[in-house]
Design an enzyme around this catalytic site. Structure first.
Site, PDB file in Angstrom:
ATOM      1  N   ARG A   1       0.771   4.313  -2.747  1.00 17.92           N
ATOM      2  CA  ARG A   1       0.795   5.751  -2.438  1.00 17.92           C
ATOM      3  C   ARG A   1       1.911   6.453  -3.222  1.00 17.92           C
ATOM      4  NH1 ARG A   1      -0.044   7.240   3.957  1.00 17.92           N
ATOM      5  NH2 ARG A   1      -2.117   6.298   4.258  1.00 17.92           N
TER       6      ARG A   1
ATOM      7  N   LYS B   1       0.825  -1.208   0.000  1.00 12.13           N
ATOM      8  CA  LYS B   1       0.000   0.000   0.000  1.00 12.13           C
ATOM      9  C   LYS B   1       0.863   1.263   0.000  1.00 12.13           C
ATOM     10  CE  LYS B   1      -4.095  -2.048   2.137  1.00 12.13           C
ATOM     11  NZ  LYS B   1      -5.145  -1.928   3.171  1.00 12.13           N
TER      12      LYS B   1
END
Length: 335
Positions: free
Chosen positions: A158, A154
């Protein structure tokens, strides 16, 4: 909001803004009733426009049945051209795509990022996160596998969103009511305990719980809020911050029944994580991250782009842990 594309599935509600969104968005979903439908429902209630992009055609009728008035946009997360075509019809994309591990998660999200970049018209993207702040959590050596790999995936998403220059909001809403509260914090079980409960951690370690309805409502508000543009939105209602041990005691108080409580040592929890299959090992690893690494005690770092939802939207009337457990007690018979 122009119809929103929701890439995934989950619930939303809570007190909503008096100022409706201005465009249309889509919620990109992976199938099944959940996050996508909640986002689409709230988007409809606020702006009158919403769409659902579903990667599994058989979910089309089910989505339309539960989200009356939503436009279903056909597409496939693994078909780049179909994603680009879908995203050109909207200006907001809310992703809630699920995953079976870090590679699956990263691959799906990066496909969405690539399609958004090519479409060139999306003014806000919300990647599929909705847990702790992954960048802060990934810096903690106490976070164990497989949670660490999934959090790092994750983080890379980003990084890709920022590198692509895509306007975004990252949502940190920690533990979802619907998953953890009926289990009183124990991923091993499917519902409230009748006689015995496993307790993780103590009162010194806290968790944060956010109802899926409130999570979706805040997401839909944030995508039209310039204060949340390119920010990390932390959802941390004070009334929903408590230890997992407190959850068990609260349930005992509400039912009037004392439970035989087993306080699981950290060593046993670590062994359970090691020996369990996905997704249980990930769920247990996030319990460990909560009670050992303290991922729910994260700070809102304004310099890193952090904003607090309770400050931006003080009018929100959150579904509290107490409210949820009251409803749970009314809806079941404790044997």
């Amino acid at each position: 909001m122009t119809p929103a594309a929701d890439a995934g599935c989950s619930p939303a509600g809570g007190q909503q803004s008096s100022t409706p969104p201005t465009g249309a968005g889509t919620s990109v979903g992976s199938g099944g009733w959940g996050w996508s439908e909640w986002n689409a429902s709230v988007s409809l209630s606020l702006s009158g426009q919403s769409g659902g992009l579903l990667k599994k055609p058989r979910t089309r009728c089910r989505f339309s049945e539960y989200v009356v008035g939503a436009t279903v946009i056909g597409g496939d997360i693994y078909d780049h051209e179909s994603l680009v075509a879908a995203f050109k019809q909207v200006d907001v994309v809310i992703s809630a795509v699920g995953h079976h591990g870090p590679h699956d998660l990263e691959d799906g999200q990066l496909r969405i990022v690539a399609a958004i970049k090519e479409a060139g018209n999306v003014r806000r993207f919300v990647p599929s996160e909705y847990g702790c702040d992954v960048e802060q959590a990934a810096r903690s050596a106490a976070v164990l596998e497989p949670a660490r790999s999934i959090l790092l995936a994750k983080v890379r998403v980003r990084d890709a969103v920022r590198a692509a220059g895509i306007p975004h909001t990252f949502i940190c809403s920690y533990w979802a009511h619907g998953f953890v509260l009926p289990r009183l914090g124990d991923p091993h079980v499917d519902g409230p305990p009748a006689t015995k409960a496993t307790v993780f951690g103590d009162d010194a370690t806290r968790a944060i719980f956010v109802h899926e309805a409130d999570k979706a409502a805040l997401t839909v508000r944030a995508v039209d809020d310039p204060r949340a543009l390119d920010k990390i939105l932390y959802v941390r209602p004070a009334a929903n911050t408590c230890s997992l041990a407190h959850l068990v005691r609260l349930w005992e108080d509400k039912t009037g029944r004392a439970l035989d409580k087993y306080y699981m040592p950290e060593e046993e929890l670590v062994a359970r994580i090691r020996d369990s299959p996905l997704p249980l090992n990930f769920q247990l690893a996030m319990v460990h991250a909560t009670v050992v690494a303290g991922v729910c005690d994260q700070t809102v770092d304004a310099e890193a782009g952090g904003v607090e939802a309770t400050d931006l939207y003080p009018d929100v009337n959150y579904v509290t842990v107490d409210d949820f457990l009251d409803g749970l007690k009314e809806g079941i018979t404790v044997n």
